[in-house]
Scaffold this motif. Structure first.
Motif, PDB file in Angstrom:
ATOM      1  N   ARG A 588       0.716  -1.095   0.116  1.00  0.00           N
ATOM      2  CA  ARG A 588       0.067   0.119   0.037  1.00  0.00           C
ATOM      3  C   ARG A 588       0.804   1.459   0.038  1.00  0.00           C
ATOM      4  O   ARG A 588       1.632   1.477   0.978  1.00  0.00           O
ATOM      5  N   ARG A 589       1.127   1.847  -1.205  1.00  0.00           N
ATOM      6  CA  ARG A 589       1.650   3.100  -1.229  1.00  0.00           C
ATOM      7  C   ARG A 589       0.816   4.061  -1.993  1.00  0.00           C
ATOM      8  O   ARG A 589       1.095   4.161  -3.330  1.00  0.00           O
ATOM      9  N   PRO A 590      -0.261   4.682  -1.493  1.00  0.00           N
ATOM     10  CA  PRO A 590      -1.312   5.511  -2.068  1.00  0.00           C
ATOM     11  C   PRO A 590      -0.729   6.560  -3.069  1.00  0.00           C
ATOM     12  O   PRO A 590      -1.313   7.081  -3.867  1.00  0.00           O
ATOM     13  N   ARG A 591       0.244   7.279  -2.595  1.00  0.00           N
ATOM     14  CA  ARG A 591       0.928   8.334  -3.104  1.00  0.00           C
ATOM     15  C   ARG A 591       1.899   7.906  -4.297  1.00  0.00           C
ATOM     16  O   ARG A 591       2.580   8.945  -4.855  1.00  0.00           O
ATOM     17  N   ALA A 592       1.867   6.800  -4.588  1.00  0.00           N
ATOM     18  CA  ALA A 592       3.074   6.150  -5.488  1.00  0.00           C
ATOM     19  C   ALA A 592       2.658   6.383  -7.083  1.00  0.00           C
ATOM     20  O   ALA A 592       1.511   6.153  -7.288  1.00  0.00           O
ATOM     21  N   HIS A 593       3.689   6.531  -7.811  1.00  0.00           N
ATOM     22  CA  HIS A 593       3.237   6.605  -9.133  1.00  0.00           C
ATOM     23  C   HIS A 593       3.496   5.345  -9.939  1.00  0.00           C
ATOM     24  O   HIS A 593       4.517   4.528  -9.604  1.00  0.00           O
ATOM     25  N   GLU A 594       2.520   4.715 -10.804  1.00  0.00           N
ATOM     26  CA  GLU A 594       2.888   3.411 -11.550  1.00  0.00           C
ATOM     27  C   GLU A 594       3.596   4.093 -12.805  1.00  0.00           C
ATOM     28  O   GLU A 594       2.985   4.682 -13.502  1.00  0.00           O
ATOM     29  N   LEU A 595       4.592   3.312 -12.788  1.00  0.00           N
ATOM     30  CA  LEU A 595       5.553   3.440 -13.939  1.00  0.00           C
ATOM     31  C   LEU A 595       5.837   2.241 -14.760  1.00  0.00           C
ATOM     32  O   LEU A 595       5.568   1.228 -14.369  1.00  0.00           O
ATOM     33  N   LEU A 596       6.479   2.544 -15.948  1.00  0.00           N
ATOM     34  CA  LEU A 596       6.739   1.248 -16.953  1.00  0.00           C
ATOM     35  C   LEU A 596       8.290   1.446 -17.191  1.00  0.00           C
ATOM     36  O   LEU A 596       8.856   2.706 -17.611  1.00  0.00           O
ATOM     37  N   VAL A 597       9.094   0.309 -17.101  1.00  0.00           N
ATOM     38  CA  VAL A 597      10.203   0.393 -17.666  1.00  0.00           C
ATOM     39  C   VAL A 597      10.227  -0.996 -18.680  1.00  0.00           C
ATOM     40  O   VAL A 597       9.965  -1.830 -18.346  1.00  0.00           O
ATOM     41  N   ALA A 598      11.000  -0.872 -19.770  1.00  0.00           N
ATOM     42  CA  ALA A 598      10.950  -2.031 -20.779  1.00  0.00           C
ATOM     43  C   ALA A 598      12.320  -1.843 -21.610  1.00  0.00           C
ATOM     44  O   ALA A 598      12.807  -1.030 -21.616  1.00  0.00           O
ATOM     45  N   VAL A 599      12.453  -3.065 -22.066  1.00  0.00           N
ATOM     46  CA  VAL A 599      13.482  -3.301 -22.943  1.00  0.00           C
ATOM     47  C   VAL A 599      13.021  -3.915 -24.140  1.00  0.00           C
ATOM     48  O   VAL A 599      12.384  -5.133 -24.089  1.00  0.00           O
ATOM     49  N   VAL A 600      12.945  -3.471 -25.323  1.00  0.00           N
ATOM     50  CA  VAL A 600      12.473  -4.164 -26.720  1.00  0.00           C
ATOM     51  C   VAL A 600      13.775  -4.197 -27.624  1.00  0.00           C
ATOM     52  O   VAL A 600      14.867  -3.428 -27.363  1.00  0.00           O
ATOM     53  N   HIS A 601      13.669  -5.243 -28.413  1.00  0.00           N
ATOM     54  CA  HIS A 601      14.813  -5.403 -29.424  1.00  0.00           C
ATOM     55  C   HIS A 601      14.258  -5.199 -30.775  1.00  0.00           C
ATOM     56  O   HIS A 601      13.411  -5.578 -31.614  1.00  0.00           O
ATOM     57  N   ASP A 602      14.911  -3.994 -31.259  1.00  0.00           N
ATOM     58  CA  ASP A 602      14.771  -3.252 -32.467  1.00  0.00           C
ATOM     59  C   ASP A 602      15.353  -4.138 -33.347  1.00  0.00           C
ATOM     60  O   ASP A 602      16.576  -4.357 -33.203  1.00  0.00           O
ATOM     61  N   PRO A 603      14.678  -4.402 -34.529  1.00  0.00           N
ATOM     62  CA  PRO A 603      15.614  -5.066 -35.637  1.00  0.00           C
ATOM     63  C   PRO A 603      16.745  -4.343 -36.229  1.00  0.00           C
ATOM     64  O   PRO A 603      17.627  -4.778 -36.736  1.00  0.00           O
ATOM     65  N   VAL A 604      16.698  -2.989 -36.274  1.00  0.00           N
ATOM     66  CA  VAL A 604      17.771  -2.122 -36.712  1.00  0.00           C
ATOM     67  C   VAL A 604      18.795  -1.612 -35.584  1.00  0.00           C
ATOM     68  O   VAL A 604      20.169  -1.960 -35.872  1.00  0.00           O
ATOM     69  N   PHE A 605      18.381  -1.316 -34.473  1.00  0.00           N
ATOM     70  CA  PHE A 605      19.295  -0.690 -33.463  1.00  0.00           C
ATOM     71  C   PHE A 605      19.692  -1.499 -32.352  1.00  0.00           C
ATOM     72  O   PHE A 605      20.052  -1.245 -31.344  1.00  0.00           O
ATOM     73  N   GLY A 606      18.819  -2.648 -32.323  1.00  0.00           N
ATOM     74  CA  GLY A 606      19.144  -3.702 -31.339  1.00  0.00           C
ATOM     75  C   GLY A 606      18.346  -3.411 -29.943  1.00  0.00           C
ATOM     76  O   GLY A 606      17.220  -2.623 -29.958  1.00  0.00           O
ATOM     77  N   PRO A 607      18.743  -3.483 -29.084  1.00  0.00           N
ATOM     78  CA  PRO A 607      17.964  -3.293 -27.694  1.00  0.00           C
ATOM     79  C   PRO A 607      17.674  -2.005 -27.459  1.00  0.00           C
ATOM     80  O   PRO A 607      18.558  -0.916 -27.669  1.00  0.00           O
ATOM     81  N   VAL A 608      16.387  -1.573 -26.867  1.00  0.00           N
ATOM     82  CA  VAL A 608      16.086   0.035 -26.815  1.00  0.00           C
ATOM     83  C   VAL A 608      15.383  -0.169 -25.413  1.00  0.00           C
ATOM     84  O   VAL A 608      14.666  -1.024 -25.213  1.00  0.00           O
ATOM     85  N   ILE A 609      15.768   0.851 -24.594  1.00  0.00           N
ATOM     86  CA  ILE A 609      15.137   0.905 -23.097  1.00  0.00           C
ATOM     87  C   ILE A 609      13.875   1.991 -23.443  1.00  0.00           C
ATOM     88  O   ILE A 609      13.776   3.107 -24.065  1.00  0.00           O
ATOM     89  N   ALA A 610      12.791   1.662 -22.837  1.00  0.00           N
ATOM     90  CA  ALA A 610      11.607   2.489 -22.689  1.00  0.00           C
ATOM     91  C   ALA A 610      11.207   2.774 -21.201  1.00  0.00           C
ATOM     92  O   ALA A 610      11.339   2.036 -20.246  1.00  0.00           O
ATOM     93  N   PHE A 611      10.796   4.064 -20.928  1.00  0.00           N
ATOM     94  CA  PHE A 611      10.442   4.468 -19.780  1.00  0.00           C
ATOM     95  C   PHE A 611       9.231   5.444 -20.069  1.00  0.00           C
ATOM     96  O   PHE A 611       9.044   6.197 -20.906  1.00  0.00           O
ATOM     97  N   GLY A 612       8.247   5.320 -19.086  1.00  0.00           N
ATOM     98  CA  GLY A 612       7.098   6.217 -19.135  1.00  0.00           C
ATOM     99  C   GLY A 612       5.989   5.808 -17.934  1.00  0.00           C
ATOM    100  O   GLY A 612       6.191   5.089 -16.927  1.00  0.00           O
ATOM    101  N   GLN A 613       4.951   6.219 -18.273  1.00  0.00           N
ATOM    102  CA  GLN A 613       3.660   6.022 -17.223  1.00  0.00           C
ATOM    103  C   GLN A 613       3.354   4.560 -17.384  1.00  0.00           C
ATOM    104  O   GLN A 613       3.081   4.189 -18.686  1.00  0.00           O
ATOM    105  N   GLY A 614       2.950   3.790 -16.534  1.00  0.00           N
ATOM    106  CA  GLY A 614       2.522   2.559 -16.539  1.00  0.00           C
ATOM    107  C   GLY A 614       1.194   2.309 -16.203  1.00  0.00           C
ATOM    108  O   GLY A 614       0.196   3.279 -16.209  1.00  0.00           O
TER     109      GLY A 614
END
Length: 921
Positions: A588-614
């Motif tokens: 229970r962290r009622p004032r916490a923000h829900e975020l997203l962190v992801a790693v995707v594998h792009d066919p051209v540039f390889g691994p890419v890191i994503a960050f944003g609202q989750g």
């Protein structure tokens, strides 16, 4: 990465046209005409067995008949003849061939290879370089070379334009001619079977006649080479790009057209930003941006003051500014008071400053001088609408005089048609950026702001105390290996948590339960309230099937939730496999923000890191920023700052700020995970909760590649930890020898301060009192794919640097930089130029030899043929050291400099004589 023979492309001595023709409308005829009309001074030699002459120039039956070996050959023959023509040109000694025309990639030999590949194969034995196929050709106005079938004659200029589309090339040239824009070069790259963006950018980066480089990109091959070339060029001259294929349908069309894989547009956007490229949307914007960068001083920020003689133009400018992400400057109270004193009482009273349609030159001059002195304004935009009261040209002269008195960025827009032309000429002649409309002016301002931000990112120094941690890499790899042994590519949540835990990332403790009673036991051990989730390899998003039960207060509620989840899954996903259940303690962290962190594998540039609202609505919110690894603190913070949720994370009203240091540290750890675990195909952390108490991973998923085959390299080469070592100096002190890092800038400044004036002269061939941040950033923020700098660091406070653990950085608390050796590779990867310097008070302890031996070994490992250096003739200690290391000292063209050379590749042995023939009998 090679510029081999590209001098023959941009400055050939002789040109041959293979397949030159007199047939109306043929490519061979258009190319010949353009070459002759361009004014090229060298021999132009048409080759075609059917003609005695082409366009009045003596023709030759075959390549072998040419009286002069051509540097550059333009092949205009039917596709089936191209590979043989390439082979003949290679044997003749030509250096570059341009494969004009299309069809080679879609026409095949009897063996099944495309004619394009057959041409590449034919060129390989001789080292002949190929431009194209599917190319328009190239134009180099400086040398009178129009080696293309473009219809327009291009004027000279200092802008280079590289395009993958011939049609875009002709359109840009037509536009340039109409606008009076000149080029240093226009190159249509076509399908990039050999010469590509990276090669040409490398060449143009060192071309003094090129002031800016413009790109039209459909797809990039060789992401690391491309980014390395652009990053090097962008430090010295603007690089701007149009990237086509923004939407999925457009991307598919571009892939079909260029025959190359497309990465997601957002990934391209992140890659171009990381490389220092300013991305624009259309051709007009491309040229406007070049002029803006050339004429407008870099603003400190995005706060714009607007001065106008009408309300409408000012409002248009404000709308464009806000839409473009800029800010309207808040005028200081003293500025408003001074404006009150010179403007009529009906003036707007704020920014934009509307001085009225009856304003004369004096009112413009007084108001402009006041705005230019307001420190809260990063730039000033002057707008003028035509009136019968004031001569627009006179106002332009006032603005031009004001520009001479200030260093604050100043841009203008004179509205109207022919009547505004004299004013625009005055402003252009004064070197002031001017635009047809307020919208274009604001767009130009935001180009300058964006470019400044991009350049700052190339030069920003991370904190001197970096994010340090020691991941348990073997443990993480063991998890992946275990899943592979079981034939799985998707890890369980518990396995994903173990990998994150190996990198010091806090995850919520999770236990697996096969049935209700095991779930009750797990919940009791973890503590109530509890959370129960379904565990199914068939379900990617549990919320899609309502597969999560929250706030379970006791054992009975856990049992009921198990029954409910089982029934719900059978009804909503009857074909899915239910392995069991995951049990966690309710957080229970009622004032916490829900975020997203992801790693995707792009066919051209390889691994890419994503960050944003989750959260569960992440696809609808679409608030994310992407970045290429590796990341440091600056890059992680910059990526976070490009999201909307970042403003919330900084705190508002009674909600405190989240722990942004912890959050950026998590992104750095994820980045290191990407570097260390090339088998990881994707990572999805959602939600990641963040508040003032830190960050916590609630849910994470990891996928790995199916087998152990080597993955492609990261688009940007990461810090080479394998080159870090600890050594013992002659005085017994332990020192660390390692590649330099961006975080070393403060220590490097201190190191230079310890050099005597004589040592500075020996190293830099001149007197240098202090290096600016920009200059020092060039020393410490290097591209490890193109150069290397090893530094030696040790402590002088009685302490010692601990032994370096393999693949880790040691604790350098209290350490100082003792010496540095630097080596820069030429674009062909053949030669490397070095420089070495040791702190003046630490000479004679063998450190110089250690540094040189390390860099020599590194150059050998990279396949470098020669190491070359310049040494002042009176620097006898350095000359002696070089001889000790096996360098040869050679005379230089400069009287006070000698060249030292070390050949790393031994010369080939002389051929052995043939054995004598055996005597008969």
């Amino acid at each position: 990465m090679t510029i081999r023979h590209l001098d023959a492309l941009f400055n050939p001595k002789a040109v041959a046209v293979i397949g030159a023709s007199t047939r109306p409308g043929s490519v061979g005829r258009m190319v010949m005409r353009n070459l002759l009309d361009g004014g090229f001074a060298g021999p132009i030699m048409p080759v075609n067995p059917r003609y005695n002459s082409v366009e009045g120039v003596l023709a030759y039956r075959a390549i072998a008949d040419l009286p002069v070996t051509p540097d550059l050959a333009l092949i205009c023959t039917p596709p089936e003849q191209v590979p043989e023509m390439v082979a003949q040109l290679g044997k003749r000694g030509a250096r570059v061939a341009v494969l004009i025309g299309a069809g080679l990639g879609r026409t095949y030999t009897s063996g099944g290879a495309s004619l394009a590949q057959a041409a590449v194969d034919a060129a390989r034995p001789s080292g002949l370089r190929l431009l194209g196929p599917n190319t328009l050709g190239l134009v180099v106005p400086r040398v009178g070379l129009n080696a293309s079938f473009a219809p327009a004659r291009v004027p000279k200029g200092r802008i280079a334009f590289l395009t993958q589309s011939g049609a875009i090339g002709t359109a840009v040239m037509d536009h340039a001619v109409a606008q009076g824009v000149g080029f240093s070069a226009m190159v249509s790259l076509g399908d990039c079977r050999d010469i590509d963006f990276a090669d040409v950018i490398d060449y143009l980066a060192g071309d003094p006649s090129t002031r800016a480089i413009l790109l039209y990109i459909e797809a990039v091959g060789g992401a690391r080479r491309f980014l390395s070339a652009v990053r090097a060029a962008a430090r010295n001259k603007p690089v701007l790009a149009i990237k086509s294929g923004r939407g999925p349908d457009a991307a598919r069309a571009a892939a079909t057209h260029s025959g190359a894989l497309m990465g997601e547009d957002a990934v391209y956007d992140a890659a171009l930003r990381r490389a220092g490229i300013l991305r624009v949307g259309e051709i007009d914007e491309l040229f406007d941006a070049v002029e803006t960068l050339a004429r407008l001083q870099p603003p400190r920020g995005d706060r714009l003051a607007i001065l106008s003689n009408g309300g409408g133009p000012g409002v248009m400018a404000v709308d464009s500014l806000i839409a473009g992400g800029g800010r309207l400057a808040d005028l200081a109270p003293e500025t408003v008071a001074r404006l009150d004193g010179v403007l009529p009482g009906v003036w707007s009273g704020g920014n934009p400053v509307d001085i009225g349609g009856d304003s004369g030159t004096e009112r413009y001059a007084e108001a402009l001088d006041i705005l230019l002195e307001d420190k809260g304004c990063d730039a000033v935009l002057v707008l003028h609408a035509p009136t019968a009261v004031t001569d627009g040209a006179e106002v332009a002269r006032i603005v031009a005089k004001a520009a001479e008195r200030t260093r604050r960025p100043l841009l203008t827009s004179w509205l109207g048609g022919p009547g505004a032309a004299p004013a625009r000429r005055i402003l252009n002649d004064a070197g002031i950026a001017t635009y047809d409309t307020p919208n274009n002016a604001v767009r130009g301002f935001m180009h300058r702001v964006g470019y400044r931000r991009i350049q700052d990112m190339l030069m920003q120094t991370p904190p001197s105390v970096p994010e340090t941690f020691t991941p348990d890499i073997p443990a993480a790899k063991a998890v992946i290996a275990g899943a592979r042994t079981e034939g799985r590519t998707r890890l369980t949540e518990i396995e994903a948590g173990r990998i994150l835990g190996a990198y010091g990332i806090t995850t919520i403790e999770t236990r697996f339960a096969r049935d209700a009673e095991e779930a009750v036991t797990a919940a009791g051990a973890l503590g109530f309230p509890a959370v129960v989730k379904i565990a199914s390899p068939s379900i990617e998003h549990k919320s899609a099937v309502a597969g999560v039960a929250l706030d379970l207060e006791n054992a009975d509620e856990v049992r009921r939730s198990i029954a409910t989840l089982t029934e719900r899954m059978a009804r909503r996903a009857p074909d899915a496999v239910l392995d069991g259940f995951l049990v966690q303690r309710m957080i229970r962290r009622p004032r916490a923000h829900e975020l997203l962190v992801a790693v995707v594998h792009d066919p051209v540039f390889g691994p890419v890191i994503a960050f944003g609202q989750g959260g569960t609505a992440v696809e609808l919110i679409e608030d994310r920023a992407l970045a290429l690894p590796p990341l440091n603190t600056v890059l992680a913070r910059e990526m976070m700052g490009r999201t909307r949720v970042h403003k919330l994370l900084q705190g508002y009203r009674d909600r405190p700020a989240a722990d942004l240091d912890e959050l950026s540290g998590l992104l750095i750890r994820i980045s290191q995970m990407v570097v260390d675990l090339p088998d990881m195909r994707s990572l999805d952390i959602n939600p990641l909760v963040a508040d003032e108490n830190g960050v916590l991973v609630i849910d994470a998923h990891v996928e790995v590649f199916e087998d152990n085959r080597t993955r492609g390299p990261l688009a940007i080469r990461p810090y080479p930890l394998d080159l870090v070592e600890t050594v013992t100096l002659a005085d017994g002190r332990r020192a660390v020898l390692r590649p330099i890092r961006p975080e070393d800038e403060p220590g490097h400044q201190d190191f230079v301060r310890h050099l005597t004036p004589e040592d500075i002269r020996y190293r830099f061939f001149g007197v240098v009192r202090e290096f600016s941040h920009t200059e020092m950033a060039r020393f410490t923020q290097i591209d490890y794919d193109r150069e290397m700098a090893f530094i030696a660091r040790a402590r002088f406070d009685g302490g010692d640097i601990p032994e370096t653990r393999p693949g880790r950085l040691p604790d350098e608390t209290g350490a100082e930089t003792l010496g540095v050796v630097r080596v820069v590779f030429d674009p062909d990867g053949v030669d490397a130029e070095f420089a070495v310097v040791v702190r003046s008070d630490l000479k004679g302890r063998g450190l110089g030899i250690r540094l040189m031996n390390k860099v020599i070994a590194y150059c050998r490992s990279r396949g470098i043929h020669r190491i070359v250096g310049q040494v002042l003739r009176d620097n006898r200690p350095m000359r002696k050291l070089m001889v000790t290391l096996g360098f040869t000292v050679r005379e230089s063209l400069e009287d006070d400099v000698v060249e030292v050379v070390l050949d790393l590749v031994p010369p080939a042995p002389p051929p052995r004589p043939a054995p004598a023939a055996a005597k008969p009998g």
